[in-house]
Structures are given as structure tokens and as C-alpha cells.
Design a protein around this motif. Structure first.
Motif, PDB file in Angstrom:
ATOM      1  N   ARG A   1      -4.771   5.039   3.299  1.00 12.96           N
ATOM      2  CA  ARG A   1      -3.917   5.759   2.352  1.00 12.96           C
ATOM      3  C   ARG A   1      -3.271   6.953   3.017  1.00 12.96           C
ATOM      4  O   ARG A   1      -2.083   7.213   2.842  1.00 12.96           O
ATOM      5  CB  ARG A   1      -4.751   6.216   1.149  1.00 12.96           C
ATOM      6  CG  ARG A   1      -5.330   5.087   0.326  1.00 12.96           C
ATOM      7  CD  ARG A   1      -6.428   5.585  -0.608  1.00 12.96           C
ATOM      8  NE  ARG A   1      -5.943   6.660  -1.438  1.00 12.96           N
ATOM      9  CZ  ARG A   1      -5.877   6.610  -2.771  1.00 12.96           C
ATOM     10  NH1 ARG A   1      -6.308   5.555  -3.427  1.00 12.96           N
ATOM     11  NH2 ARG A   1      -5.396   7.611  -3.450  1.00 12.96           N
TER      12      ARG A   1
ATOM     13  N   VAL B   1      -8.689  -0.472  -2.151  1.00 10.93           N
ATOM     14  CA  VAL B   1      -7.931   0.669  -1.658  1.00 10.93           C
ATOM     15  C   VAL B   1      -8.144   1.878  -2.583  1.00 10.93           C
ATOM     16  O   VAL B   1      -7.826   3.007  -2.241  1.00 10.93           O
ATOM     17  CB  VAL B   1      -6.435   0.311  -1.519  1.00 10.93           C
ATOM     18  CG1 VAL B   1      -5.634   1.467  -0.936  1.00 10.93           C
ATOM     19  CG2 VAL B   1      -6.268  -0.920  -0.624  1.00 10.93           C
TER      20      VAL B   1
ATOM     21  N   LEU C   1       1.067   7.432   4.216  1.00 10.08           N
ATOM     22  CA  LEU C   1       1.846   8.565   3.716  1.00 10.08           C
ATOM     23  C   LEU C   1       2.187   9.563   4.816  1.00 10.08           C
ATOM     24  O   LEU C   1       3.132  10.329   4.697  1.00 10.08           O
ATOM     25  CB  LEU C   1       1.085   9.269   2.586  1.00 10.08           C
ATOM     26  CG  LEU C   1       0.900   8.419   1.334  1.00 10.08           C
ATOM     27  CD1 LEU C   1       0.108   9.184   0.293  1.00 10.08           C
ATOM     28  CD2 LEU C   1       2.243   7.982   0.765  1.00 10.08           C
TER      29      LEU C   1
ATOM     30  N   PHE D   1      -4.899  12.120  -2.130  1.00 11.78           N
ATOM     31  CA  PHE D   1      -4.608  11.315  -0.948  1.00 11.78           C
ATOM     32  C   PHE D   1      -5.817  10.477  -0.530  1.00 11.78           C
ATOM     33  O   PHE D   1      -5.694   9.296  -0.239  1.00 11.78           O
ATOM     34  CB  PHE D   1      -4.213  12.228   0.221  1.00 11.78           C
ATOM     35  CG  PHE D   1      -2.983  13.047  -0.042  1.00 11.78           C
ATOM     36  CD1 PHE D   1      -1.741  12.579   0.356  1.00 11.78           C
ATOM     37  CD2 PHE D   1      -3.057  14.269  -0.707  1.00 11.78           C
ATOM     38  CE1 PHE D   1      -0.592  13.325   0.116  1.00 11.78           C
ATOM     39  CE2 PHE D   1      -1.913  15.017  -0.958  1.00 11.78           C
ATOM     40  CZ  PHE D   1      -0.687  14.540  -0.551  1.00 11.78           C
TER      41      PHE D   1
ATOM     42  N   ASP E   1      -9.495   5.424   2.605  1.00  6.02           N
ATOM     43  CA  ASP E   1      -8.917   6.768   2.633  1.00  6.02           C
ATOM     44  C   ASP E   1      -7.995   6.953   3.833  1.00  6.02           C
ATOM     45  O   ASP E   1      -6.929   7.544   3.724  1.00  6.02           O
ATOM     46  CB  ASP E   1     -10.039   7.821   2.681  1.00  6.02           C
ATOM     47  CG  ASP E   1     -10.661   8.045   1.294  1.00  6.02           C
ATOM     48  OD1 ASP E   1      -9.978   7.787   0.290  1.00  6.02           O
ATOM     49  OD2 ASP E   1     -11.820   8.476   1.240  1.00  6.02           O
TER      50      ASP E   1
ATOM     51  N   ILE F   1       0.840  -1.196   0.000  1.00  5.42           N
ATOM     52  CA  ILE F   1       0.000   0.000   0.000  1.00  5.42           C
ATOM     53  C   ILE F   1       0.878   1.250   0.000  1.00  5.42           C
ATOM     54  O   ILE F   1       0.650   2.189  -0.753  1.00  5.42           O
ATOM     55  CB  ILE F   1      -0.926   0.037   1.247  1.00  5.42           C
ATOM     56  CG1 ILE F   1      -1.670  -1.291   1.407  1.00  5.42           C
ATOM     57  CG2 ILE F   1      -1.879   1.213   1.174  1.00  5.42           C
ATOM     58  CD1 ILE F   1      -2.655  -1.621   0.347  1.00  5.42           C
ATOM     59  N   LYS F   2       1.910   1.220   0.842  1.00  2.81           N
ATOM     60  CA  LYS F   2       2.796   2.376   0.894  1.00  2.81           C
ATOM     61  C   LYS F   2       3.527   2.538  -0.440  1.00  2.81           C
ATOM     62  O   LYS F   2       3.645   3.643  -0.965  1.00  2.81           O
ATOM     63  CB  LYS F   2       3.805   2.234   2.041  1.00  2.81           C
ATOM     64  CG  LYS F   2       4.702   3.443   2.191  1.00  2.81           C
ATOM     65  CD  LYS F   2       5.587   3.346   3.422  1.00  2.81           C
ATOM     66  CE  LYS F   2       6.579   4.510   3.457  1.00  2.81           C
ATOM     67  NZ  LYS F   2       7.537   4.392   4.573  1.00  2.81           N
TER      68      LYS F   2
ATOM     69  N   TYR G   1       2.631   1.758  -3.394  1.00  5.20           N
ATOM     70  CA  TYR G   1       1.802   2.233  -4.506  1.00  5.20           C
ATOM     71  C   TYR G   1       1.202   3.604  -4.240  1.00  5.20           C
ATOM     72  O   TYR G   1       0.836   4.318  -5.170  1.00  5.20           O
ATOM     73  CB  TYR G   1       0.680   1.224  -4.800  1.00  5.20           C
ATOM     74  CG  TYR G   1       1.196  -0.169  -5.101  1.00  5.20           C
ATOM     75  CD1 TYR G   1       2.470  -0.344  -5.633  1.00  5.20           C
ATOM     76  CD2 TYR G   1       0.438  -1.304  -4.846  1.00  5.20           C
ATOM     77  CE1 TYR G   1       2.969  -1.605  -5.894  1.00  5.20           C
ATOM     78  CE2 TYR G   1       0.929  -2.579  -5.117  1.00  5.20           C
ATOM     79  CZ  TYR G   1       2.195  -2.723  -5.627  1.00  5.20           C
ATOM     80  OH  TYR G   1       2.695  -3.971  -5.883  1.00  5.20           O
ATOM     81  N   SER G   2       1.076   3.965  -2.952  1.00  3.51           N
ATOM     82  CA  SER G   2       0.397   5.216  -2.628  1.00  3.51           C
ATOM     83  C   SER G   2       1.179   6.443  -3.095  1.00  3.51           C
ATOM     84  O   SER G   2       0.571   7.462  -3.415  1.00  3.51           O
ATOM     85  CB  SER G   2       0.162   5.309  -1.119  1.00  3.51           C
ATOM     86  OG  SER G   2      -0.813   4.361  -0.737  1.00  3.51           O
TER      87      SER G   2
ATOM     88  N   GLU H   1       0.592   6.914  -6.745  1.00  2.00           N
ATOM     89  CA  GLU H   1      -0.857   7.067  -6.845  1.00  2.00           C
ATOM     90  C   GLU H   1      -1.227   8.544  -6.662  1.00  2.00           C
ATOM     91  O   GLU H   1      -2.002   9.102  -7.435  1.00  2.00           O
ATOM     92  CB  GLU H   1      -1.532   6.195  -5.773  1.00  2.00           C
ATOM     93  CG  GLU H   1      -2.917   6.631  -5.336  1.00  2.00           C
ATOM     94  CD  GLU H   1      -4.014   6.288  -6.325  1.00  2.00           C
ATOM     95  OE1 GLU H   1      -3.690   5.733  -7.401  1.00  2.00           O
ATOM     96  OE2 GLU H   1      -5.178   6.585  -6.031  1.00  2.00           O
TER      97      GLU H   1
ATOM     98  N   PHE I   1      -6.865   2.422  -5.683  1.00  4.57           N
ATOM     99  CA  PHE I   1      -5.750   2.886  -6.512  1.00  4.57           C
ATOM    100  C   PHE I   1      -6.237   3.159  -7.932  1.00  4.57           C
ATOM    101  O   PHE I   1      -7.047   2.401  -8.478  1.00  4.57           O
ATOM    102  CB  PHE I   1      -4.632   1.842  -6.554  1.00  4.57           C
ATOM    103  CG  PHE I   1      -3.883   1.724  -5.261  1.00  4.57           C
ATOM    104  CD1 PHE I   1      -3.262   2.835  -4.706  1.00  4.57           C
ATOM    105  CD2 PHE I   1      -3.800   0.514  -4.594  1.00  4.57           C
ATOM    106  CE1 PHE I   1      -2.567   2.734  -3.505  1.00  4.57           C
ATOM    107  CE2 PHE I   1      -3.109   0.406  -3.400  1.00  4.57           C
ATOM    108  CZ  PHE I   1      -2.494   1.513  -2.853  1.00  4.57           C
TER     109      PHE I   1
END
Length: 804
Positions: free
Chosen positions: A606, A116, A610, A708, A603, A54-55, A57-58, A61, A118
Motif C-alpha cells: 500500500r 490488502v 502511493l 496508509f 502495508d 491496488i493503486k 483503490y489505495s 482508501e 482495504f
RNA sequence: GCGGGUGUGGUGAAAUUGGCAAACACGCAAGAUUUAGGUUCUUGUGCCGCAAGGUUUGCAGGUUCAAGUCCUGUCACCCGCACCA
């Protein structure tokens, strides 16, 4: 109006909307400016997604969502790097076919990624195990084979007795199998190699043209490991026809050579075994070394061992001096020529060896005390005939090289640490290598039109005990006609290593459904190179160098438009467990992203990954900090209650709005997502302090928030009655002039210490400020009876009185 | 051993060119609402001190009007490579 913040409903609503509307499909309109954002595609393991994914790709993203708003045609693809051992091991254990295991896992991953939210282009999904994909992996391999870059060679290989598979050097570091951590044994085998060393210089030079983080470039440079020096030929006294060739980076120290060392496996020993007096001793030593695991070898760094060869003597080509030759395992057959000239006075390893064996130590560079230790620094040359008096290392090396070349006994040379890439595995779940072994014609490539060479269905995935691939047991696959002579022949039964499919996947994304080529020239000309590639530090050497190598080969063939595949590369830091340790199942500190999505929403997940810290650094997971992000989302949702009419910024928030737009816009580009989110939190706090928010202010806040936390941003945008949908709006801009407040606070210091603060108009003159500052009661009091020596005025920042 | 990086509150961390250290968040404390809370809100929160004030960015020096930031030395931890000739 203010319903509950039902994130589950909101998130599925917008995910469906985006999917139905193809919101994130890369457009075929090539007139628009393009942005190609690439993240490392996951290996679809049975464990499902990890918060690390997740991190990873975020980051891009957020950048991709912003770029779309900025008018770019964005390609942000995803796929699955699905060949590999874990899947095959699952198949062996459960009896379920790897195809089925892979398909199930891909379905699982896809569902999780979509939850998620994306903004991947789901129309371009790649699966490296799909025959429409691996057909082209095989195709590129054949191109390499045609061009002599894929070849077979017999060597000692690292073999894992547990996995029953031959491993590359990198997969067997520390003498342990990278997959199952068993001890590796050495075995002679004929294996496939890709001649990546041919591209060593190009891979190195290319680094100067790309924008990678400095530490990434450095790691690649070290991995390639180029060194320049000289090859020097020593003659052998007892065998006039023989030369003992060595590689050295320090030809300037040639006068200090007092012995030679060759690797225990050096062929010279076998060649002259009849004239060597202590052959038994040498054989014993060699056998001892072979028994040592690589781990033991590195542990015994300090204690040098070796045996002198009785019956062979080297002759220094410049001095004519006769010197002994030793064998020792501190010299490796795999680097240079497997032989070195030893200069104990100026090399710590040689020094230790000389001390232990009582060999002469001759100083040739002044500056150290060679009775105590080797001197590896620079200095004036001594005891070196023509080099004496030269104090610059470069000059000494250059001079020695000309001497060697004149005498014809040596020349400039270059060496790399990088080895050719061992390119095969004795496993089922990989791309079959499309080569036929014909007793008459030798190795014959499978004709291009017959690709893909499909993996045959198999019942039993267990590798043979002989280290052969399960494919070797399938008669119908193995026996075939030679494509060249038509005679009976056998297929290659090894498969490609896991790294193959990921070595060109970024090209396929440009044109994923093409059945005429791996991608059309036209699509590649538009999309390549990848504008921004983000992934883990663990892939910056092997995967990146392998894929750069494939790409450069294709470029040389005229098949791709750019010399480098990736224009820019960054890397995210790991997410550690709540205990600060690396997440692992055995530690029991793994955080499942699904749980977070269920409890707090996508949300919030995500935002948190970050916000948790510097994107590039490792940071531990904290459940309570996740709640902080949930609170942020809740407070954003509750803004609806503070909404007032107005299509402009209020005086109270104007400069804050502009400052935040600037901060968020800039921080996204610099991957400083944590401070971007902090700036939005600050703005939100300011809104609450003001007590109301105009529609224009809230709308623009939502634009900033959108990359975000896109679901809540879309929903609120709609709730407050804005036009259209948020994902189709333009990014907002700020006015530099409006980022400044009318009045500002400056700091008043005396001798560098803060004594008071002063509010002044932003455009106040220096003189006015100084007068006002001196008049401040606290300052006046402190300055009383003192003389001001100096007044420092930093506009808009501070005044400092230096007083005595 | 070599190369790279990092050391800042109880915690995760912020801090253009040197210019108010600790933004933002977590946690904690007190209070309010809530008879229950994985709720919300207010206030406080680096350390010492009742306070005035002093003091603080791993440690020791230095440069500067001014240092988390620059320089020298030193310690600790993390990552990569490792008998690479």
C-alpha cells in the motif's frame, strides 16, 4: 518488548478484528455527515488482481480511513462488474458455466482484496450478474423503453466474425475488434439503441456543475462533440422538388462554395439513378469504398478520391450559381446530413479535392494566399456581396444566418459527434433484454412484476454462426405468451452490453438489499451524490457518460435525488512494468500483488503504490523501491526501542510534529500521497536523529500513518499501550503557530547569487536582519568597493543586495 | 491535422504567491557490525574541479534584484480525437 515485525501475523490479526467488529460498515445513522467514496468495481477476471487495482483503490482508501477518523459516516463500497466476454470465452473453452467461473473469480478477488486490508464495506457487495441486481438493470431499461429512449433500428453494424458479435463504434475502432482484434465487417442488422443523443446537451451542461479534473471534463466535452453551425438547403437544378441539405459550421463562407460533396451512400444517388448519366461509375466507386476498411480510409487522408455526378447540379441558394456535385468517401453518411458544401479556399480537405479535380477556388476571406493553400484563419470578407467588409467571423455568420432564414433556405443547427448507444450483444453472459416480440402487438415489455427475466441454463455457450445469441437456440426461452394479448410470441434473445450493469451501480450501493426498489429514496437522499469518484482515465468517457446518462434519465423520472451522480472525479495513473512498458502478459512484465503481500506485507504494498510517484501519473514498478518502503516499515517497528515516557511533544520534535501533521493532512486531500509519505519518512529520520520518541509523539505519528499502513499502525498503537484501538480514534490537528521554528535560516544573496546563510530569530525585524546580513564576513568582503543600489528583503526567506 | 499533457541527477521523483533546485526514496561508493546475506548502521553522492570556485531543470531568446516556475520561439516524447464538414 521488541518482537520481530511479523507482518503476516499482524495483518491477519487486524483484518480479522476489523471484520469481526464491522469497523468499516457504513452506519444507518443519517444524522452524521456523510462521505461517499467510490472506486470503479473490478471485472473479476481469471487472472486475479493486478497491482493497478491496488493503486486505484489505495487513493480513496486513504481518504476514507481519514474521513472516518474525522467523524464522517463513510460509505466506501466494492462490488463486481461481472458480465462480459472474457468469462463467456472461458466457459466456451473449458465448458465450465459462466456462473461458476464468475463465482470462483469473485471468491478469488474478495480474498485478495481483504488481504490488502482495504476498508470496504463488505456488507454491501454488489455482483451485477446476481439476479437481485440485474432485475433492476432490466427495470431501468424498461423505463427507458416506456419513455422512447430504448428503440430498435435497422442499420449497418460493425460485426466481428471471430467473436460473432455486433460491436458499437467504440468497440471497433480502427476497424478492429476491441476484444479479439480481428477485422470488422459491415452487416445490416436490426439492433437496440439507447437514445443518449437526447441527453447530449444535458450531459454537456451538467459538466459545469461538477468538480472533475479539467482534462476529464475536456475529454467528455470532446466525446460529446457539440458543434454549432447551420443547415443550408441547396436546390437541385434537374429536380425542382428536391433539396440537397447540408450542415456547415461556416455559413459565412457560402459565397465561396464551388462544388458539393455527398457521401457515397447518400440516398439521393439511388433516388435519381435514372437521370444520372454515369451511374456505373458511381456504383463502382461506392463498391470500392465499402471494401476499404476504416483503417485504410484514415491512412489515405491525403489522397482525395471521388466521382462527379453527371446529371445532378446544385444551386447555391444565395447566389443562384450552379455548381457540380461529387461523391467522395471523405464525406461520411454518419455525421451531419452526409452532404457538404465545399469551400476550397478556406477548408484544407476541400482545397485538396478542388486541386485534384480542377475546380474553381474563390477567396471569400482575406488574409491568406489561396494559390498556395487553403486559408483557415480569420479576416475581412470579400467576394461575398452583403458580407463584404465584415471582419468578425461571428458577425459574418450571424448576418448570413438571417439572410438564410429570410429566404427560407437554411437555419441555425447543432450537431454532435456522439451517436446513439448500440445497446445489445448476441451473447449469453449478459442481462437478457426484457422484451417480447408479438406478431400482433409488436414489441411488448415484460411486465415489471415478472422481473428478473432470468438467464436460462444453457449447455452450449457457443454463439450461432448466424450471429444470433446462444439464447436463440433455447426453445423454452424463446417461445412465450405475449404479455398483452396472450398469443404466441418470441422473446428478444439479445443481451445487454457490458456497460449496462455499471451504469447505475453507485445507486445500488446506497441500499443494496432493497427488493422493492433499486434503492430507497431515503437512502439515496442521504448518500447521493457520490462525493468522490476515482478510477482510470480509460473510463472517463464511455462509462462515465453512459452512467451520467442513466442517472439523468432517472432524475428526470423523479427517481433519484440529484441531477449528477458524481460530485468529484479524479483518475490515477497506470502502473507500468519494471521495463517502463505497459504491463501485459505477453510482455511478461506483470507484477502480481499477491507476491508482494507475501514477501513484504500488505502495508508495504500500500505504501509503495502511493509513494512511487505522482498519483495521477504513470510510473514504472521498481522492486528495489518496494524494499525502500519495507525499510520504512521496519524502522517504524523498531521505534519501540526508542520509546520514552511522556504525554507531550518534546522541544526537539514539536515543530516537526506540527509541520508533518499539517503536510500529511493537506496532501491526502490533494491526492499527493507521495509527498505525504515522504513527510512521514522525514519525521521518522528526525526521530532517529533525536534518539528518542515520547509516547505522545509515537501515538500521533501512528495516527498519520494509519490510513496508509493501517495494520502496523494498529499493532504498534496497541503494543505501546494506548487506549482502545487506533481505527476508532480521532484524526489529529495541528497548531499553525507551532509549525514555525524559533530560529530560521535565511539566504544572503548578492545580485541574486547565494553568498552566505544567516540564522536569525523568526521574529527578527527587517532593519536588524539587513545590518546583520551586511556584517557577515563573506558578504562584507564581496561588497567591499561596491555600491549597494538596492536591498531586497523577503521575510523569513532571503536578503538580496544588488550591488554595482 | 486538432485538443491535452510531459520534459529536472545513474533511477522514481520533490520544489505555496517567482525567493537556497534536486526534499523523500532507490541505486552506487567507502567504512563498521556480520566469517554467509534480498541484514543493519555510519558517511558520501547533480556535473566540472585537488581546491578556491564555477556550473546545472529538453533547446534558443526575453522579462525580473531573483525564473524549473512568467513571456516568445523551437525540439522531443506520451495520451485522447481524427477526412466531424
Amino acid at each position: 518488548m521488541s518482537k520481530k515485525y511479523d507482518f503476516a501475523a499482524i495483518e491477519s490479526k487486524w483484518q480479522k478484528y476489523w471484520e469481526d467488529n464491522g469497523s468499516f460498515r457504513a452506519s444507518s445513522d443519517h444524522t452524521k455527515p456523510k462521505f461517499y467514496a467510490l472506486v470503479e468495481f473490478p471485472y473479476p477476471s481469471g487472472h486475479g488482481m493486478h497491482v493497478g487495482h491496488i493503486k486505484a483503490y489505495s487513493g480513496l482508501e486513504v481518504v476514507s480511513r481519514k474521513r472516518r477518523m474525522q467523524g464522517y459516516n463513510v460509505l466506501f463500497p466494492i462490488g463486481f462488474d461481472a458480465y462480459g466476454l472474457p468469462t463467456e470465452n472461458t466457459a466456451i473453452k473449458t465448458g465450465v458455466h459462466p456462473r461458476k467461473v464468475t463465482d470462483d473469480n469473485i471468491v478469488k478477488f474478495t480474498g485478495q482484496l481483504k488481504k490488502v486490508g482495504f476498508s470496504f464495506d463488505w456488507d454491501r457487495v454488489i455482483d451485477t450478474t446476481d439476479e437481485d441486481y440485474y432485475k433492476w438493470t432490466q427495470w431501468i431499461f424498461l423505463k427507458m423503453f416506456e419513455n422512447g429512449l430504448a428503440f430498435r433500428d435497422k442499420t449497418l453494424v460493425n460485426y466481428c466474425p471471430s467473436c460473432k458479435v455486433v460491436l458499437s463504434n467504440e468497440d471497433s475502432q480502427g476497424g478492429k475488434c476491441d476484444i479479439c482484434h480481428s477485422d470488422i465487417v459491415q452487416k445490416t442488422k436490426e439492433v437496440w439503441y439507447l437514445r443518449i443523443t437526447e441527453y447530449a446537451d444535458k450531459l454537456l451542461e451538467g459538466l459545469e456543475t461538477v468538480d472533475y479534473l479539467p482534462n476529464i471534463k475536456l475529454q467528455q466535452e470532446n466525446w460529446i462533440g457539440k458543434s454549432t453551425g447551420a443547415f443550408v438547403n441547396f436546390s437541385v437544378k434537374e429536380h425542382a422538388e428536391e433539396t440537397l441539405r447540408i450542415y456547415t459550421t461556416r455559413p459565412d463562407t457560402l459565397y465561396g462554395v464551388t462544388f458539393m460533396v455527398i457521401a457515397p451512400e447518400h440516398p439521393m444517388i439511388q433516388k435519381y439513378r435514372d437521370s444520372i448519366a454515369n451511374m456505373d461509375e458511381l456504383d463502382n466507386y461506392k463498391a470500392e469504398c465499402a471494401k476499404k476498411s476504416e483503417f485504410e480510409r484514415t491512412q489515405l487522408v491525403k489522397d482525395k478520391t471521388g466521382v462527379k455526378i453527371e446529371g445532378l447540379t446544385a444551386v447555391n441558394p444565395v447566389t443562384g450559381k450552379e455548381i457540380p456535385i461529387y461523391i467522395s468517401d471523405y464525406v461520411m453518411m454518419g455525421y451531419g446530413t452526409g452532404a457538404i458544401m465545399a469551400v476550397p479556399a478556406h477548408d484544407t480537405r476541400d482545397y485538396e479535392f478542388a486541386k485534384k479535380f480542377g475546380i474553381d477556388i474563390i477567396e471569400v476571406i482575406k488574409g491568406g494566399d489561396i494559390s498556395k493553400e487553403a486559408y483557415t484563419g480569420d479576416g475581412e470578407m470579400v467576394n461575398s456581396d452583403v458580407l463584404n467588409g465584415i471582419s468578425n467571423k461571428k458577425d459574418a455568420i450571424a448576418k448570413m444566418l438571417t439572410v438564410l432564414e429570410k429566404k427560407g433556405c437554411g437555419e441555425k443547427g447543432v450537431q454532435y459527434k456522439m451517436k446513439d448507444w448500440a445497446f445489445n450483444r448476441q451473447r449469453y453472459w449478459g442481462e437478457p433484454i426484457p422484451i417480447v416480440h408479438c406478431p400482433k402487438c409488436g414489441m411488448v415489455p415484460v411486465p415489471y412484476e415478472e422481473l428478473p427475466l432470468r438467464l436460462p441454463p444453457v449447455e452450449n455457450f457457443e454463439p450461432g454462426t448466424d450471429g444470433e445469441s446462444p439464447l436463440a437456440k433455447i426453445e423454452s426461452f424463446v417461445h412465450c405468451q405475449c404479455p398483452r394479448c396472450g398469443g404466441n410470441a418470441k422473446r428478444e434473445t439479445d443481451t445487454m452490453p457490458q456497460w449496462a450493469g455499471s451504469s447505475w451501480y453507485f445507486l445500488r450501493y446506497c441500499d443494496p438489499k432493497n427488493d422493492k426498489a433499486f434503492a430507497s429514496q431515503e437512502e439515496m437522499a442521504y448518500w447521493m451524490p457520490v462525493d468522490w469518484y476515482n478510477g482510470g482515465m480509460e473510463h472517463v468517457t464511455r462509462h462515465m457518460i453512459y452512467s451520467r446518462f442513466w442517472h439523468k434519465f432517472l432524475y428526470d423520472m423523479g427517481l433519484v435525488p440529484t441531477a449528477e451522480p458524481y460530485a468529484k472525479r479524479t483518475a490515477q495513473g497506470l502502473i507500468l512494468g519494471p521495463d517502463g512498458e505497459k504491463m501485459s502478459k505477453s510482455r511478461g512484465n506483470v507484477v502480481d500483488p499477491n507476491d508482494v503481500v507475501k514477501v513484504y506485507g500488505a502495508d508495504v504494498l500500500r505504501l509503495y503504490v502511493l509513494f512511487m510517484g505522482d498519483y495521477e501519473k504513470a510510473a514504472p514498478w521498481s522492486d528495489s523501491s518496494v524494499k525502500g518502503c519495507k525499510r520504512f516499515a521496519d524502522r517504524i517497528w523498531a521505534l519501540q526501542e526508542k520509546l520514552v515516557d511522556g504525554d507531550s511533544y518534546s522541544d526537539a520534535l514539536r515543530s516537526n510534529m506540527h509541520k508533518t501533521i499539517k503536510k500529511v493532512s493537506e496532501d491526502i486531500e490533494a491526492m499527493k500521497f507521495n509527498t505525504a509519505i515522504a513527510a512521514m519518512m522525514t519525521l521518522l529520520n528526525d526521530i532517529y536523529n533525536v534518539g528518542s520518541v515520547t509516547k505522545k509523539e509515537l501515538r500521533d505519528f501512528l495516527v498519520l500513518l494509519y490510513p496508509f499502513a493501517p495494520h502496523i499502525a494498529e499493532e504498534l498503537y496497541q503494543q505501546i499501550g494506548c487506549e482502545g484501538v487506533l481505527s476508532e480514534q480521532e484524526w489529529i490537528t495541528y497548531d499553525e503557530a507551532l509549525c514555525v521554528d524559533d530560529t530560521i535560516e535565511i539566504v544572503l544573496q548578492i545580485n541574486g547569487k547565494v553568498r552566505a546563510k544567516l540564522n536569525i530569530p523568526a521574529d527578527a525585524e527587517k532593519e536588524t536582519v539587513l545590518v546583520q546580513a551586511a556584517a557577515e564576513p563573506k558578504i562584507a568582503e564581496a561588497l567591499a568597493g561596491k555600491t549597494v543600489i538596492k536591498e531586497i528583503y523577503v521575510p523569513k526567506k532571503l536578503v538580496n543586495f544588488v550591488a554595482k
